[in-house]
Design a protein around this motif. Structure first.
Motif, PDB file in Angstrom:
ATOM      1  N   SER A   1      25.170  -7.391  -3.149  1.00 52.24           N
ATOM      2  CA  SER A   1      24.700  -8.938  -3.468  1.00 52.24           C
ATOM      3  C   SER A   1      23.438  -9.001  -4.242  1.00 52.24           C
ATOM      4  N   LEU A   2      22.415  -8.348  -3.917  1.00 58.70           N
ATOM      5  CA  LEU A   2      21.322  -8.281  -4.606  1.00 58.70           C
ATOM      6  C   LEU A   2      21.414  -8.123  -6.319  1.00 58.70           C
ATOM      7  N   LEU A   3      22.149  -7.073  -6.267  1.00 52.89           N
ATOM      8  CA  LEU A   3      22.502  -6.430  -7.933  1.00 52.89           C
ATOM      9  C   LEU A   3      23.143  -7.786  -8.632  1.00 52.89           C
ATOM     10  N   THR A   4      24.072  -8.369  -8.097  1.00 53.20           N
ATOM     11  CA  THR A   4      24.752  -9.171  -8.497  1.00 53.20           C
ATOM     12  C   THR A   4      23.921 -10.571  -8.872  1.00 53.20           C
TER      13      THR A   4
ATOM     14  N   LYS B   1      24.369 -20.107   6.121  1.00 58.51           N
ATOM     15  CA  LYS B   1      25.636 -20.379   5.344  1.00 58.51           C
ATOM     16  C   LYS B   1      25.607 -22.055   5.102  1.00 58.51           C
ATOM     17  N   LEU B   2      24.886 -22.784   5.893  1.00 53.65           N
ATOM     18  CA  LEU B   2      24.758 -24.144   5.526  1.00 53.65           C
ATOM     19  C   LEU B   2      23.624 -24.247   4.713  1.00 53.65           C
ATOM     20  N   GLY B   3      22.963 -23.380   4.184  1.00 47.36           N
ATOM     21  CA  GLY B   3      21.937 -23.563   2.984  1.00 47.36           C
ATOM     22  C   GLY B   3      20.500 -23.769   3.419  1.00 47.36           C
ATOM     23  N   LEU B   4      20.478 -23.946   4.847  1.00 45.28           N
ATOM     24  CA  LEU B   4      19.084 -24.287   5.645  1.00 45.28           C
ATOM     25  C   LEU B   4      18.206 -22.871   5.730  1.00 45.28           C
ATOM     26  N   VAL B   5      17.911 -22.381   4.754  1.00 48.91           N
ATOM     27  CA  VAL B   5      17.321 -20.693   4.784  1.00 48.91           C
ATOM     28  C   VAL B   5      16.129 -21.111   5.300  1.00 48.91           C
TER      29      VAL B   5
ATOM     30  N   ARG C   1      17.338 -18.017  -4.493  1.00 48.89           N
ATOM     31  CA  ARG C   1      15.972 -17.515  -4.094  1.00 48.89           C
ATOM     32  C   ARG C   1      15.892 -16.123  -4.159  1.00 48.89           C
ATOM     33  N   LEU C   2      15.951 -15.406  -5.443  1.00 49.75           N
ATOM     34  CA  LEU C   2      16.198 -14.045  -5.552  1.00 49.75           C
ATOM     35  C   LEU C   2      14.901 -13.375  -5.336  1.00 49.75           C
TER      36      LEU C   2
ATOM     37  N   GLY D   1      21.633 -15.281   2.552  1.00 47.31           N
ATOM     38  CA  GLY D   1      21.241 -16.733   2.417  1.00 47.31           C
ATOM     39  C   GLY D   1      20.336 -17.159   1.436  1.00 47.31           C
ATOM     40  N   TYR D   2      19.280 -16.153   1.172  1.00 44.65           N
ATOM     41  CA  TYR D   2      18.318 -16.472  -0.173  1.00 44.65           C
ATOM     42  C   TYR D   2      18.992 -16.369  -1.338  1.00 44.65           C
TER      43      TYR D   2
END
Length: 743
Positions: free
Chosen positions: A376-379, A317-321, A351-352, A345-346
């Motif tokens: 989420s992946l489809l979006t 959630k902080l973008g630190l994937v 980062r699909l 997160g990705y």
């Protein structure tokens, strides 16, 4: 019941062994021994699969006393199964003339509370009436609390309150049960009033209310209730602290979170797994990931996945994937929640590809992805135009690797539409067994986005014929269809229909569609009248529509006014400067154009470089103007020269007036030929089979010259060319475009 000479079983297996001994010795017919066996078996029950054995033993007993029936009811309660059995047992008692007692109704009410899907209000009231007819007032205390709990658990608020009010002397358990029931039903204000009236407020009643506020998203009230509990002298327990930590996370109140952490140590509250997770989640959501990591390192690195999931989700959630992924790779057995957190997160980090690879890894672990993850992946595929990846997800849905529902299929329709595959989206839509208003809205919006406004309105009419009620989102899709296809009369009709017939108050998105439609249609005065009557301030989208239309219809003064307002809203947006610069160039106002150039330099605003991309064999190829870096540059240049020759042979003339650089005509023609979308199309013509469409993505709008050229290319090469620019899709077929040149 008298003491039994037989040992007391401690498991279902031991009970079955005792059953065998009693049967072979003939003692099973001895009532005390039989009762001891059933009672012992009931104490060992923990799963519904064992209930059948207990009830079959009950049926074989020679004598059915009140105690035996009550024990069978208790077995139903302990096993949490057989929702019909408790009522059937009660009816057998009545038919057999067996006396019922307070324990009978105590177990019946508790069984009904658990059987939420089957217990009706009529059944509950029937049992309540039977209890009132049978029980002496002295037995009321034993049945009162299960009775209140039953009504509250099933959502029968009035019945629960009536049962509570009828208790002559209410103990602390009755007050707590009623307050907790109201809180679980979401009647938090009523629960709070009752808590104030209670003669004794214990930690359970306070915690029920705090947890209710937290679940309802009323975080500030949850914290206030927690402070009131402390002021009341009641020491919090683990459940109360977890509930208020959740509220603290929502409020992003780090100071409060730290004080709660200190309170846990001060009150010596047990540091359970749930409490560890709540603390990690609170620190992460409040931005103190170092403290979250410290708690995880100190007490969270056990075998259970919950603390791991909390810290990984916090980093994501902080973008630190990448940090989250390093922790993910350290886990022995990541579960569905872990995978979902990492995939989400990705996606949020753009980062699909990594998200999809992790989804495939999840499948190899034989874990079933939840629908939220796949949606989420489809979006993400839809927003990036990642058609191959979207099709792979569709295959997973077809293989039943996820549970198909209306939300999942709606996301699938949206993905295909935003990838320009209207035919595939339509097939998915037509095969749907269940649709809702969101599905219809996605279909209408997708058709609008692809320039098929009239078809979109036909679907809208079909939606109404099928009995679906349009909502605000549906009308945004409908008005977008009208705007993108220049359906002026239809747009006015549906805008008025929305307001007057359906009483839907237009939002700024609805006004934006109407302003765009009017402005593009040349009705700039009417568009400005609508802007001035809006109940909210116009945003950058609305002024951008006005500015674009001013260039087409040569409205210099209005363009200057719109640009000034736009620059106040978005002073760093390069498109505004470029648009106004082009308007001045078109009108030969060289001094004004030069002033805009100087203003861009003073403010450090640089024009966004245009690029186009095409995917061939799973690889994305990106082109910019005059790109010479591609491995196939010589072949691409040769094809572009061939395109230029064939275009001129059919009378095509480049629109050099749109080139604002001061060079001769030949250089202007060369500049137009080197536009990125033409280079991408040239590469598509030489690298894709003739039966496949050429699918191009462009980060800016397609220019007028490219639009005219691509129409002819589609006819000369007999190819379907799909171009997705930043505003819409253009489907070029046989010399025409789906936008009907209304772009």
């Amino acid at each position: 019941m008298p003491a039994s000479p037989w040992p007391t079983p401690r498991s279902v297996r031991q009970a079955s062994q005792l059953h065998a001994v009693l049967t072979t010795s003939g003692k099973i017919v001895h009532p005390p021994s039989a009762g001891h066996l059933l009672n012992s078996l009931t104490n060992c029950l923990s799963a519904p699969r064992h209930l059948g054995y207990a009830l079959s033993l009950f049926d074989r007993l020679p004598l059915h006393s009140t105690f035996i029936f009550d024990t069978a009811l208790r077995a139903c309660l302990r096993a949490s199964g057989g929702e019909d059995h408790p009522v059937l047992l009660f009816r057998r008692m009545r038919r057999g003339g067996v006396r019922v007692d307070a324990f009978t109704f105590h177990f019946l009410f508790r069984c009904c509370a658990r059987a939420r899907a089957r217990a009706s209000a009529g059944l509950c009231r029937m049992l309540h009436a039977a209890c009132l007819r049978t029980m002496l007032p002295s037995a009321g205390t034993l049945v009162a609390n299960p009775l209140i709990h039953m009504y509250a658990a099933l959502g029968f608020t009035d019945d629960a309150r009536r049962a509570f009010d009828e208790i002559p002397v209410k103990d602390a358990v009755a007050w707590t049960t009623m307050i907790g029931g109201l809180a679980k039903m979401g009647l938090l204000d009523e629960a709070r009033r009752l808590l104030v009236q209670a003669p004794e407020r214990n930690v359970v009643s306070w915690t029920s209310l705090i947890a209710g506020y937290s679940r309802a998203g009323r975080a500030a009230e949850a914290v206030d209730c927690f402070n009131s509990m402390l002021s009341d002298g009641v020491a919090p327990d683990e459940v109360a602290v977890i509930a208020v930590l959740s509220a603290c996370s929502r409020l992003k109140d780090l100071d409060l979170g730290r004080s709660l952490h200190f309170l846990i140590g001060e009150k010596r509250i047990n540091m359970s797994d749930n409490l560890v997770v709540a603390l990690i989640d609170m620190y992460a959501k409040c931005g103190d990931i170092a403290c979250a990591q410290g708690i995880f390192d100190a007490v969270g690195r056990g075998q259970k996945p919950q603390p791991w999931n909390a810290i990984i989700d916090g980093y994501c959630k902080l973008g630190l994937v990448d940090v989250a992924r390093s922790l993910f790779d350290q886990m022995d057995t990541p579960d569905v929640i872990t995978f979902n957190s990492m995939i989400t997160g990705y996606i949020h980090s753009g980062r699909l590809r990594d998200a999809l690879l992790l989804f495939m890894q999840m499948r190899r672990h034989n874990l079933r992805a939840d629908n939220f993850t796949v949606v989420s992946l489809l979006t993400a595929c839809a927003s990036l135009g990642a058609l191959p990846q979207g099709r792979a997800l569709h295959a997973s849905i077809e293989q039943r690797l996820v549970e198909e529902d209306v939300y999942l299929v709606t996301a699938l329709v949206d993905m295909y539409m935003k990838c320009g595959r209207v035919d595939e989206a339509t097939i998915v839509f037509q095969r749907m067994g269940e649709r809702d208003v969101h599905t219809w809205s996605a279909m209408i919006a997708g058709l609008a986005f692809n320039g098929m406004g009239k078809v979109a309105l036909e679907y809208f009419c079909q939606m109404k014929r099928d009995g679906f009620q349009s909502n605000s989102v549906t009308y945004i899709a409908v008005l977008t269809a009208c705007s993108h296809s220049c359906l002026l009369n239809e747009g006015r009709l549906h805008f008025n229909e929305m307001r007057l017939l359906h009483r839907i108050h237009p939002q700024i998105e609805h006004y934006g569609c109407m302003v765009d439609l009017l402005a593009r249609s040349g009705l700039l005065d009417e568009a400005m009248d609508l802007v001035q009557t809006m109940p909210m301030q116009p945003n950058a989208v609305i002024w951008g529509s006005i500015l674009s239309a001013c260039r087409v219809h040569k409205k210099i003064d209005l363009a200057r006014h719109a640009a000034e307002l736009l620059l106040k809203l978005e002073p760093d947006e390069d498109a505004v400067y470029v648009q106004l610069y082009n308007i001045y160039i078109d009108s030969r106002k060289w001094v004004d154009a030069s002033r805009i150039r100087m203003l861009m330099e003073e403010r450090g605003v640089k024009k966004t470089a245009g690029y186009s991309s095409i995917t061939v064999a799973g690889q994305v190829h990106k082109f910019v103007v005059n790109d010479q870096s591609h491995p196939w540059t010589f072949e691409i240049v040769a094809m572009m020269e061939k395109i230029a020759h064939r275009l001129k042979s059919v009378g095509y003339s480049p629109i050099t007036s749109k080139v604002t650089v001061d060079v001769d005509e030949e250089e202007k023609e060369q500049a137009l030929l080197a536009h990125s979308e033409k280079m991408a199309i040239a590469f598509g013509l030489i690298s894709l089979p003739p039966n496949l469409p050429i699918h191009i993505m462009k980060n800016l709008r397609v220019c007028e010259d490219c639009h005219s050229a691509i129409k002819l290319i589609s006819k000369l090469w007999k190819r379907e060319i799909i171009v997705r620019d930043r505003s819409r899709f253009h489907h070029f077929r046989d010399g025409t475009c789906s936008c009907n040149d209304f772009w």
